[in-house]
Scaffold this active site. Sequence first.
Site, mmCIF file in Angstrom:
data_model
loop_
_atom_site.group_PDB
_atom_site.id
_atom_site.type_symbol
_atom_site.label_atom_id
_atom_site.label_comp_id
_atom_site.label_asym_id
_atom_site.label_seq_id
_atom_site.Cartn_x
_atom_site.Cartn_y
_atom_site.Cartn_z
ATOM 1 N N ARG A 190 -5.701 -8.698 -8.492
ATOM 2 C CA ARG A 190 -6.708 -9.495 -9.210
ATOM 3 C C ARG A 190 -6.979 -8.876 -10.572
ATOM 4 O O ARG A 190 -6.966 -7.634 -10.699
ATOM 5 C CB ARG A 190 -8.042 -9.546 -8.438
ATOM 6 C CG ARG A 190 -7.944 -9.962 -7.014
ATOM 7 C CD ARG A 190 -7.231 -11.250 -6.803
ATOM 8 N NE ARG A 190 -7.921 -12.400 -7.374
ATOM 9 C CZ ARG A 190 -7.371 -13.607 -7.498
ATOM 10 N NH1 ARG A 190 -6.114 -13.808 -7.144
ATOM 11 N NH2 ARG A 190 -8.061 -14.609 -7.998
ATOM 12 N N GLY A 204 0.771 -1.238 0.000
ATOM 13 C CA GLY A 204 0.000 0.000 0.000
ATOM 14 C C GLY A 204 0.801 1.285 0.000
ATOM 15 O O GLY A 204 0.312 2.324 0.447
ATOM 16 N N SER A 205 2.012 1.248 -0.559
ATOM 17 C CA SER A 205 2.781 2.503 -0.575
ATOM 18 C C SER A 205 2.178 3.517 -1.551
ATOM 19 O O SER A 205 2.228 4.732 -1.305
ATOM 20 C CB SER A 205 4.262 2.248 -0.883
ATOM 21 O OG SER A 205 4.440 1.856 -2.213
ATOM 22 N N GLU A 227 6.551 6.286 -9.021
ATOM 23 C CA GLU A 227 5.137 5.896 -8.869
ATOM 24 C C GLU A 227 4.434 6.850 -7.908
ATOM 25 O O GLU A 227 3.347 7.367 -8.183
ATOM 26 C CB GLU A 227 5.024 4.462 -8.334
ATOM 27 C CG GLU A 227 5.560 3.403 -9.277
ATOM 28 C CD GLU A 227 5.214 1.991 -8.803
ATOM 29 O OE1 GLU A 227 4.093 1.760 -8.331
ATOM 30 O OE2 GLU A 227 6.084 1.103 -8.917
ATOM 31 N N ASP A 287 -3.002 -4.736 -17.621
ATOM 32 C CA ASP A 287 -2.007 -3.679 -17.795
ATOM 33 C C ASP A 287 -2.122 -3.042 -19.182
ATOM 34 O O ASP A 287 -1.151 -2.926 -19.934
ATOM 35 C CB ASP A 287 -0.586 -4.225 -17.553
ATOM 36 C CG ASP A 287 -0.412 -4.694 -16.116
ATOM 37 O OD1 ASP A 287 -1.007 -4.081 -15.219
ATOM 38 O OD2 ASP A 287 0.314 -5.682 -15.896
ATOM 39 N N HIS A 306 1.383 0.807 -13.142
ATOM 40 C CA HIS A 306 2.199 -0.363 -13.471
ATOM 41 C C HIS A 306 3.675 0.056 -13.514
ATOM 42 O O HIS A 306 4.006 1.075 -14.119
ATOM 43 C CB HIS A 306 1.769 -0.929 -14.836
ATOM 44 C CG HIS A 306 2.551 -2.144 -15.206
ATOM 45 N ND1 HIS A 306 2.360 -3.364 -14.586
ATOM 46 C CD2 HIS A 306 3.558 -2.326 -16.092
ATOM 47 C CE1 HIS A 306 3.205 -4.244 -15.096
ATOM 48 N NE2 HIS A 306 3.946 -3.639 -16.007
#
Length: 203
Positions: free
Chosen positions: A90, A11-12, A173, A144, A108
């Site tokens: 998922r 969860g960063s 990110e 993706d 991604h």
Amino acid sequence: MNLGILISGRGSNLEAILTAVAEHRLAAAPRVVVSNRRGALGLRHAAKYDVPTEVVPHADFARRESFDRAIVDVLRRHEVDTVALAGFDRLITRVLLEAFPGHVVNIHPALLPAFPGLHAQRQALDYGARVTGVTVHLVDEQMDHGPILAQAAVPVLDDDTEESLSSRILQQEHRIYPLALQRLADGGIHLEGRRVLGGVPST
Ligand code: GRF
């Protein structure tokens, strides 16, 4: 923008989004964090920022569609209008996409369309790429895949390991995900075919 953030683990990126909201760099209301794994470490970031959390274990569902239906129900209950996938492991289906058309976003750790799927950083190293990076994109039914909102390039260094490269990509990110979400919240983008015009300038 009423955000629902879907996580599976650390969860960063969730933390980066919640921090950006707290620092008024992202004009969004995080309404709920949903995890498909009970022990997801990222849930603690939600607690820190007083964002409600829900766990919907994928293993409780026989089909991806019924799992997605349960996720949609949770998101609707929290009045979410935009869904950010942040390390959600998922594959999602049409059920979720059709509930939030054009408002499901993913991050991604590679410059798509290169290196989709798992272990994108290792894929880049193994391939011998000299540059890789990060992509934030609108989600479609392929993994993706979908119109690109933002990308940032990260050089691959001779002495990089999967860990060192992943950590430099992760810095990008955390920088770019809130920027891309803000651009979506601004409503300043439009689609021309596959191209998102008005997205975040690439770096
Ligand atoms: C990130 O590298 C993200 O790009 C990928 O999964 C990882 C999740 O990390 N989709 P975190 O859970 O946000 O720390």
